[in-house]
Design a protein around this motif. Structure first.
Motif, short mmCIF file in Angstrom:
data_model
loop_
_atom_site.label_atom_id
_atom_site.label_comp_id
_atom_site.label_asym_id
_atom_site.label_seq_id
_atom_site.Cartn_x
_atom_site.Cartn_y
_atom_site.Cartn_z
N GLY A 114 0.78 -1.22 0.00
CA GLY A 114 0.00 0.00 0.00
C GLY A 114 0.82 1.28 0.00
O GLY A 114 2.02 1.29 -0.30
N ALA A 115 0.16 2.36 0.34
CA ALA A 115 0.78 3.69 0.42
C ALA A 115 0.11 4.45 1.54
O ALA A 115 -1.03 4.17 1.91
N GLN A 116 0.82 5.40 2.06
CA GLN A 116 0.29 6.22 3.14
C GLN A 116 0.20 7.67 2.70
O GLN A 116 1.13 8.19 2.07
N ALA A 117 -0.91 8.30 3.01
CA ALA A 117 -1.04 9.73 2.73
C ALA A 117 -0.04 10.50 3.58
O ALA A 117 0.23 10.14 4.73
N LYS A 118 0.52 11.54 3.00
CA LYS A 118 1.37 12.44 3.77
C LYS A 118 0.48 13.44 4.51
O LYS A 118 -0.42 14.02 3.91
N TRP A 119 0.75 13.63 5.79
CA TRP A 119 -0.07 14.50 6.60
C TRP A 119 0.73 15.72 7.02
O TRP A 119 1.96 15.76 6.90
N ILE A 240 -6.38 17.04 2.96
CA ILE A 240 -4.93 17.17 2.86
C ILE A 240 -4.48 16.51 1.56
O ILE A 240 -4.70 15.29 1.37
N ALA A 241 -3.87 17.26 0.69
CA ALA A 241 -3.47 16.75 -0.63
C ALA A 241 -2.02 17.13 -0.92
O ALA A 241 -1.72 17.82 -1.89
N ILE A 242 -1.13 16.67 -0.05
CA ILE A 242 0.29 16.99 -0.20
C ILE A 242 1.10 15.77 -0.63
O ILE A 242 2.33 15.78 -0.55
N GLY A 243 0.41 14.74 -1.10
CA GLY A 243 1.09 13.59 -1.66
C GLY A 243 0.92 12.32 -0.85
O GLY A 243 0.38 12.32 0.27
N HIS A 244 1.37 11.22 -1.44
CA HIS A 244 1.35 9.90 -0.80
C HIS A 244 2.76 9.30 -0.86
O HIS A 244 3.55 9.63 -1.73
N ALA A 245 3.03 8.42 0.07
CA ALA A 245 4.33 7.74 0.12
C ALA A 245 4.09 6.24 0.00
O ALA A 245 3.58 5.62 0.94
N PRO A 246 4.42 5.62 -1.15
CA PRO A 246 4.23 4.18 -1.30
C PRO A 246 5.21 3.42 -0.40
O PRO A 246 6.36 3.82 -0.22
N ALA A 247 4.74 2.32 0.16
CA ALA A 247 5.56 1.52 1.07
C ALA A 247 6.40 0.53 0.27
O ALA A 247 6.19 -0.69 0.33
#
Length: 326
Positions: A114-119, A240-247
């Motif tokens: 998965g990926a996690q949203a950047k907060w 919040i739409a500052i990107g996602h970080a794939p794991a």
């Protein structure tokens, strides 16, 4: 140290992983699913789910994950609660080493972490997450019909979500810490032309405010980056739409990745640059990032893994590395 040997190992316990497990189990591949540190993925932190097919009423994300796990186990999947710290992909069978010290060995690996949203990382964000604070307009925008919302960010994702929400919400305020956007020019032109969208330049979110009983957002405090002054904007939701970080860190340097860290797959498949290793769900999908698309990719990965195992019956074949043309 204990060794666990099977045909297919699935790394990740979200919609992609559980769907892959269901299909692999139905194909009698004796799958082991390793949950990692956050079983359930992003669905566990999602309260109301209204866009997953098959449910007339709003359902809860954690409940949906529980049903997926129960179905996977019912089909014959072995669920193991371990966190993988390294993966050996140089030869087949693949070897995964867990934080527990156990080793997991397989001929086909489905990587579905998965990926996690950047907060933003501010305390109030955690308080209202799931109660007016979201990282997915497509998932949660419906709940803000005819309400006031704010979007935080300045890239393609932020602008696309602002335009999407402008057709649902009564007003949209885009908050960006710079005086120019990073989004594509055509998206910027659409944004500037939309009458329902207001932009707050050179501003960052200082805090999100609202009520606690029941918990809901009713405003956001923004600070001007140029002079330090702050004011409050009345909104009902904050996206919040500052990107996602794939794991994908475990495969860094081992499999081909996009520049933003998403795993490269052959178009129309879940095949990676290493034969026998398949990527499914948000870790390979930087565009849609929906539970239903993740589940679809999990299905594809299991079917492709089953075909691969049928063709490559020997476990001593060296994995072939290929360039992925995306």
């Amino acid at each position: 140290m204990t060794e666990h040997r099977t045909d297919v190992i699935i790394l990740g316990a979200g919609p992609a992983g559980y769907t892959a497990a269901i299909y692999a189990a139905r194909a009698s591949r004796r799958p082991i699913l390793l949950t990692g540190m956050q079983p359930g993925g992003q669905l566990v932190t999602t309260t109301d789910v209204e866009n997953y097919p098959g449910f007339a009423n709003v359902i809860q994300g954690p409940w949906l994950v529980e049903q997926m796990q129960a179905q996977a186990e019912h089909m014959g999947t072995r669920i193991m609660y371990d966190h993988i710290v390294s993966i050996e992909t140089g030869s087949r069978p693949f070897r995964l080493i867990g934080d527990s010290g156990d080793h997991y060995i397989c001929d086909a690996l489905i990587y579905a972490t998965g990926a996690q949203a950047k907060w933003l990382g501010i305390p109030s964000e955690d308080i209202f997450r799931g109660f007016g604070v979201s990282a997915c307009a497509t998932c949660d925008g419906f709940f803000f019909r005819d309400k006031r919302v704010a979007i935080v960010g300045g890239g393609n994702t932020a602008v696309e979500e602002a335009l999407y929400l402008a057709n649902i919400a009564s007003s949209v305020t885009l908050i960006h810490r710079r005086d120019t956007l990073r989004a594509e020019r055509i998206l910027q032109e659409r944004l500037f032309a939309h009458p329902a969208i207001n932009i707050r330049w050179n501003c960052e979110v200082a805090s999100i405010v609202g009520e606690r009983n029941p918990t809901k957002v009713d405003g956001v405090v923004v600070k001007d980056c140029t002079n330090g002054t702050a004011d409050r904007i009345a909104v009902d939701g904050v996206f919040i739409a500052i990107g996602h970080a794939p794991a994908s860190a475990l495969l860094d340097g081992k499999v081909e990745l996009h520049r933003d860290g998403y795993i490269k797959v052959k178009p129309g498949t879940t095949t990676t640059s290493i034969t026998g290793l398949f990527a499914a769900g948000d870790v390979a999908d930087g565009i849609y990032r929906q539970a239903v698309t993740a589940a679809g990719l999990g299905c594809m990965a299991a079917l492709e893994a089953d075909r691969f195992l049928t063709v490559h019956a020997s476990s001593n074949v060296e994995p072939r590395k290929e360039a992925i043309v995306a």
